[in-house]
Design a protein around this motif. Structure first.
Motif, PDB file in Angstrom:
ATOM      1  N   LYS A 151       0.824  -1.219   0.000  1.00  0.00           N
ATOM      2  CA  LYS A 151       0.000   0.000   0.000  1.00  0.00           C
ATOM      3  C   LYS A 151       0.853   1.262   0.000  1.00  0.00           C
ATOM      4  O   LYS A 151       0.482   2.271  -0.606  1.00  0.00           O
ATOM      5  CB  LYS A 151      -0.929  -0.019   1.216  1.00  0.00           C
ATOM      6  N   MET A 152       2.017   1.242   0.681  1.00  0.00           N
ATOM      7  CA  MET A 152       2.808   2.471   0.774  1.00  0.00           C
ATOM      8  C   MET A 152       3.806   2.650  -0.370  1.00  0.00           C
ATOM      9  O   MET A 152       4.608   3.577  -0.338  1.00  0.00           O
ATOM     10  CB  MET A 152       3.529   2.542   2.119  1.00  0.00           C
ATOM     11  N   ALA A 162     -11.742   6.481   8.851  1.00  0.00           N
ATOM     12  CA  ALA A 162     -11.542   7.763   8.174  1.00  0.00           C
ATOM     13  C   ALA A 162     -11.061   8.831   9.148  1.00  0.00           C
ATOM     14  O   ALA A 162     -10.232   9.686   8.792  1.00  0.00           O
ATOM     15  CB  ALA A 162     -12.831   8.206   7.496  1.00  0.00           C
ATOM     16  N   LEU A 163     -11.555   8.812  10.385  1.00  0.00           N
ATOM     17  CA  LEU A 163     -11.104   9.784  11.378  1.00  0.00           C
ATOM     18  C   LEU A 163      -9.634   9.566  11.743  1.00  0.00           C
ATOM     19  O   LEU A 163      -8.873  10.525  11.894  1.00  0.00           O
ATOM     20  CB  LEU A 163     -11.969   9.694  12.634  1.00  0.00           C
ATOM     21  N   ILE A 164      -9.250   8.317  11.913  1.00  0.00           N
ATOM     22  CA  ILE A 164      -7.837   8.024  12.163  1.00  0.00           C
ATOM     23  C   ILE A 164      -6.991   8.580  11.026  1.00  0.00           C
ATOM     24  O   ILE A 164      -5.966   9.239  11.242  1.00  0.00           O
ATOM     25  CB  ILE A 164      -7.610   6.514  12.329  1.00  0.00           C
ATOM     26  N   ASP A 165      -7.427   8.331   9.810  1.00  0.00           N
ATOM     27  CA  ASP A 165      -6.716   8.813   8.623  1.00  0.00           C
ATOM     28  C   ASP A 165      -6.622  10.340   8.624  1.00  0.00           C
ATOM     29  O   ASP A 165      -5.576  10.917   8.325  1.00  0.00           O
ATOM     30  CB  ASP A 165      -7.437   8.323   7.373  1.00  0.00           C
ATOM     31  N   THR A 210      -5.295   6.636   3.808  1.00  0.00           N
ATOM     32  CA  THR A 210      -4.586   7.089   2.615  1.00  0.00           C
ATOM     33  C   THR A 210      -3.102   7.228   2.917  1.00  0.00           C
ATOM     34  O   THR A 210      -2.725   7.845   3.928  1.00  0.00           O
ATOM     35  CB  THR A 210      -5.146   8.435   2.118  1.00  0.00           C
ATOM     36  N   ILE A 211      -2.302   6.644   2.075  1.00  0.00           N
ATOM     37  CA  ILE A 211      -0.855   6.849   2.158  1.00  0.00           C
ATOM     38  C   ILE A 211      -0.551   8.202   1.541  1.00  0.00           C
ATOM     39  O   ILE A 211      -0.862   8.457   0.375  1.00  0.00           O
ATOM     40  CB  ILE A 211      -0.102   5.731   1.426  1.00  0.00           C
ATOM     41  N   ARG A 212       0.023   9.073   2.321  1.00  0.00           N
ATOM     42  CA  ARG A 212       0.419  10.392   1.841  1.00  0.00           C
ATOM     43  C   ARG A 212       1.646  10.833   2.622  1.00  0.00           C
ATOM     44  O   ARG A 212       1.911  10.353   3.722  1.00  0.00           O
ATOM     45  CB  ARG A 212      -0.713  11.405   2.017  1.00  0.00           C
TER      46      ARG A 212
END
Length: 589
Positions: A247-248, A376-379, A404-406
């Motif tokens: 994923k990353m 989503a909140l963790i993200d 999301t990887i960012r």
């Protein structure tokens, strides 16, 4: 006090750059513990509550740092407890050294207390596996074990009988002369940049230049080569699918990616697999072959560092034996850039629709709390350089789709073994290695309960990990797998009294909070993330939220319906949740 053999063993680890050993003492390793005490200025011993956690921590250290992870366990049951974490290292190809105790050599073979032949027990998991029977073997066997673990990307195991541990260092009871052991300066092992042969590169280039619809599948073996992967995608007009472990490799907002593959993946990825005529596999040994193209339907180029893994999952027309970065650097100049943009724009549009559908499920208005909203909140609240770990189960689906990887984010889980319980020990080991980074563990309640004592380990060492429990009071993944087989759920919900995980966290000396209302969630997570120390938030989520496949196949839908007809006990709640999901997605359109 003269030097003992165990002191030589530990000192040699330090020569190799080992700075941490994760483990649990026992009478079978008292000599090694003394060796660690005498070298406490060079190696830190991290005391855990369960040997399985020590092995997970060693694996996580290897995954996150690229350095060998080391774990220590006593003889017999202590060594046995290491097995699950060591198989995690084996199946995800991580360099780990396990050191175990053994009964004195004079009683071996007599059925002595806790006598387990751990060298035989570890025969399947280890790429190097030896019992020390002579103090003079040290430190040579330490050198060989570590070189083998690095070179073969796997687990090395040394087991040391009690009497050998405390014997005089360098003692030579036999006539053979031990080999010389020159000093080691870390880092001693540097992986070579392996590049395929020219003829194979040209064969791959011909195949890829002829392909009409090319797709790319990347795994964790492509880590660090993201820029080159995007260049390949741009040159070939080829969308990029990512395995969960990979994923990353690319940012999730990259215009080239369609996200994940398989049951946890996206609908665009499933459709891409069905459409392409050419597949490029980069650093992946993705095991779920039913989610790969039908054999014979596509031409395949595979870049794989380990020759024995090339062609294992798909018939491979051109195997390229090399590491991904070096291979792509050599291959890219041989490829023709396609002036027309057809496949990429099509899948960029599909991904926009997919992201809209996923965002619709992240509603703060749902009560009980939607697990998608929690993920989503963790993200949203995590830093751009956070290290995120998750467990196996439904949490892996929510992490795959809603994290999301960012930036410099990293993401770790048990890949091919897909075992329960590593999220917490992974986080501890990674926080230990990177004390200044934010580290967040995301287990389900079932997985957290298995090794929850290790939250106390984080508190004792003041490691500021954050643990967010996705608590659906069930073994959620198994629940849905039973239904997909067409059977009503059975034996998967933890009914009755509920453990007080937040109270446990506070009892350990950390932050603990319990959330069962969506309106309280964001504020509580903010408070936990800002806490200067270990923090845990136990979040009650909707137990009836199904981790639906990206693209539902007829057989899956049929079996799901059959489970309802055969008496699924929570069918009304599940149907209501599915109805709410669909209504929210329609509202977003």
């Amino acid at each position: 006090m003269g030097a003992i053999a165990a002191e030589v063993l530990v000192s040699r680890l330090a020569d190799w750059g080992v700075r941490t050993v994760f483990g649990l003492p026992g009478d079978g390793i008292n000599g090694i513990m003394e060796g660690l005490r005498r070298n406490a200025d060079r190696i830190r011993f991290v005391l855990v509550h369960h040997e399985e956690a020590a092995a997970f921590m060693a694996t996580a250290h290897a995954k996150a740092t690229g350095e060998i992870g080391v774990c220590l366990a006593t003889s017999g049951p202590g060594g046995i407890h290491l097995a699950n974490g060591l198989y995690d290292a084996k199946m995800d190809h991580q360099p780990v050294l396990a050191i175990t105790g053994m009964q004195e050599t004079s009683v071996l073979g007599t059925g002595y207390q806790q006598e387990v032949q751990l060298d035989r027990f570890f025969a399947d998991v280890a790429v190097y596996n030896e019992m020390i029977v002579n103090p003079a073997q040290l430190p040579s066997l330490v050198d060989i074990a570590i070189r083998t673990a690095y070179g073969r990307r796997g687990v090395a195991h040394l087991t040391v009988p009690n009497d050998i541990q405390v014997a005089e260092a360098g003692q030579q009871p036999y006539e053979l002369v031990a080999p010389a052991n020159p000093p080691v300066t870390a880092p001693i092992y540097l992986a070579p940049a392996v590049r395929p042969r020219e003829a194979e590169l040209r064969a791959a280039a011909r195949l890829l230049n002829e392909g009409q619809k090319v797709g790319i599948l990347v795994g964790i073996g492509a880590r660090g080569a993201g820029r080159l992967v995007e260049q390949l995608a741009d040159t070939l007009d080829a969308p990029v699918i990512k395995t969960l472990s990979g994923k990353m490799v690319l940012a999730d907002d990259s215009p080239y990616t369609t996200g994940g593959i398989g049951l946890l993946g996206t609908k665009p990825s499933e459709e891409l697999i069905e459409e392409i005529d050419t597949l490029v596999m980069l650093g992946t040994n993705f095991p779920y072959t039913k989610h790969l193209p039908t054999p014979g339907k596509v031409k395949t180029v595979q870049v794989e560092i380990e020759p024995t893994r090339a062609g294992v999952r798909m018939p491979t027309d051109v195997p390229l034996i090399g590491d991904v970065a070096a291979t792509l650097e050599a291959l890219l100049p041989m490829l023709r850039r396609r002036p027309e943009r057809r496949l990429l724009p099509s899948y960029q549009a599909k991904m926009a629709g997919w992201r809209t559908n996923m965002a619709a499920l992240e509603s703060a208005d749902r009560d009980p709390i939607a697990p998608q909203y929690l993920a989503a909140l963790i993200d949203d609240l995590a830093t751009d350089d956070a290290v995120l770990t998750c467990d196996s189960g439904t949490v892996a689906t929510w992490a795959a789709r809603h994290w999301t990887i960012r930036g410099d984010r990293e993401f770790y889980l048990s890949g091919n073994l897909a075992t329960m319980a590593p999220a917490l020990p992974y986080a501890i080991a990674i926080q230990h290695a990177y004390p200044d980074r934010q580290v967040i563990a995301y287990p389900g309640d079932g997985a957290f309960a298995m090794l929850m004592a290790e939250f106390h380990t984080a508190c004792r060492y003041r490691l500021p990990i954050k643990v967010v429990i996705n608590n659906n009071s069930s073994l959620g993944q198994i629940l849905w797998e039973q239904m997909v087989l067409g059977y009503p759920e059975y034996g998967v919900r933890f009914e009755g009294s509920k453990p007080d995980y937040a109270g446990w966290a506070r009892g350990c000396g950390g932050f603990g909070a319990y959330v069962d209302r969506p309106g309280n969630l964001r504020g509580t997570l903010r408070e936990a993330l800002a806490y200067d120390g270990p923090a845990l938030v136990d979040v009650v989520v909707d137990a009836n939220e199904p981790p639906m496949p990206g693209k539902i196949k007829y057989e899956q839908a049929k079996h799901f319906a059959e489970a309802f007809l055969r008496g699924q006990p929570h069918r009304a709640s599940i149907a209501t949740t599915l109805f709410k999901d669909k209504i929210q997605q329609l509202r977003e359109r």
